[in-house]
Design a protein around this motif. Structure first.
Motif, mmCIF file in Angstrom:
data_model
loop_
_atom_site.group_PDB
_atom_site.id
_atom_site.type_symbol
_atom_site.label_atom_id
_atom_site.label_comp_id
_atom_site.label_asym_id
_atom_site.label_seq_id
_atom_site.Cartn_x
_atom_site.Cartn_y
_atom_site.Cartn_z
ATOM 1 N N ASP A 48 6.229 33.153 0.416
ATOM 2 C CA ASP A 48 6.341 33.084 1.870
ATOM 3 C C ASP A 48 7.257 34.172 2.424
ATOM 4 N N GLU A 49 8.075 34.743 1.551
ATOM 5 C CA GLU A 49 8.967 35.819 1.990
ATOM 6 C C GLU A 49 8.178 37.022 2.514
ATOM 7 N N HIS A 50 6.920 37.147 2.082
ATOM 8 C CA HIS A 50 6.093 38.286 2.493
ATOM 9 C C HIS A 50 5.244 37.985 3.727
ATOM 10 N N LYS A 51 5.469 36.811 4.322
ATOM 11 C CA LYS A 51 4.663 36.404 5.464
ATOM 12 C C LYS A 51 4.815 37.366 6.643
ATOM 13 N N ALA A 52 5.992 37.929 6.803
ATOM 14 C CA ALA A 52 6.211 38.856 7.919
ATOM 15 C C ALA A 52 5.358 40.111 7.766
ATOM 16 N N THR A 53 5.145 40.534 6.524
ATOM 17 C CA THR A 53 4.331 41.724 6.269
ATOM 18 C C THR A 53 2.845 41.418 6.391
ATOM 19 N N TYR A 54 2.439 40.233 5.908
ATOM 20 C CA TYR A 54 1.025 39.840 5.927
ATOM 21 C C TYR A 54 0.898 38.445 6.544
#
Length: 255
Positions: free
Chosen positions: A161-167
């Motif tokens: 979920d840490e990559h949610k901002a990117t994708y």
């Protein structure tokens, strides 16, 4: 329909003005995705025969569904917003001598889903994320699949979920698989490739784009393709860091 080209541009990682130039790229086997070598083994398990039907959305240049028509004699309907892709798909079907089995159309895939026709197999490969989450996606797609038929999904998932901002349009694998069974369907296959397919995909894509640049028919087309090549280079590290690839098969269970 043109208003929805931004969704195509988003999934392809390009500016909207450059979408039309993408149909000039000679993708290997007309397959515009990383899963090309993985599909045959999956399809062999599905009992495909000549009387079966497949809906390919978005169809891209038709590489996957033309393969199905050629190998199994099944009938194909395909839809894509990009006219150049659809033209390439129909040309590819003709060159493989299965044009009579394949009909590719320019159109919004949501309109295709709204026609009320049910298919033995629905192919959802390298798709745009046009619904708010995967539960809504499955809810919409399964309506076009017969009871006992298959929904084949080739897509990506977030490692964290840490990559949610990117994708923001992607979910974790656990969230995605949870959506698969939301409506009582069976997950009969789920292959997690993580980052194993990215390197070859980017290498072959870049080679194809470079070939298209050399054969560009205008300065505008050349500049569009050069921008796409730059965007491929920029997106590669982010994709590998944030996104895993998977291929899943759902067997649809209707009451």
């Amino acid at each position: 329909m043109e208003d929805n080209l931004h969704e195509v541009a988003k999934v392809m990682g390009v500016n909207e003005r450059d979408v039309s130039a993408l149909s000039k790229i000679p993708f290997e086997g007309n397959m515009m995705n990383p899963w090309g070598d993985e599909f045959p083994g999956v399809f062999r398990t599905l009992g495909l025969t000549p009387h079966k039907t497949v809906l390919d959305i978005p169809c891209g240049q038709g590489g996957v569904s033309v393969y199905l028509a050629r190998e199994y004699g099944i009938t194909v309907d395909g839809y894509d917003l990009v006219q150049g892709f659809v033209e390439k798909a129909n040309e590819h079907a003709a060159s493989c001598r299965v044009r009579e089995l394949c009909e590719y159309h320019v159109g919004d895939i949501r309109a295709a889903l709204g026609k009320g026709k049910e298919y033995d197999l629905l192919l959802w490969s390298a798709p745009p994320h046009i619904w708010e989450d995967y539960k809504r996606t499955i809810e919409n797609l399964r309506r076009c699949v017969k009871h006992g038929g298959y929904l084949v999904i080739a897509d990506a998932y977030l490692y964290s979920d840490e990559h949610k901002a990117t994708y923001p349009d992607y979910e974790t694998l656990s969230e995605t698989v949870e959506a698969f069974t939301e409506f009582g369907d069976r997950v009969v296959q789920c292959h997690d490739y993580r980052d194993a397919l990215w390197a070859k995909n980017y290498r072959t894509d870049k080679e194809a784009v470079e070939a298209a640049i050399e054969n560009a028919e205008s300065l505008e087309e050349r500049e569009s393709l050069m921008r796409y090549l730059e965007e491929l280079t920029e997106s590669e590290s982010a994709d590998i860091e944030c996104l895993g690839l998977y291929l899943a098969v759902l067997q649809i269970q209707k009451k």
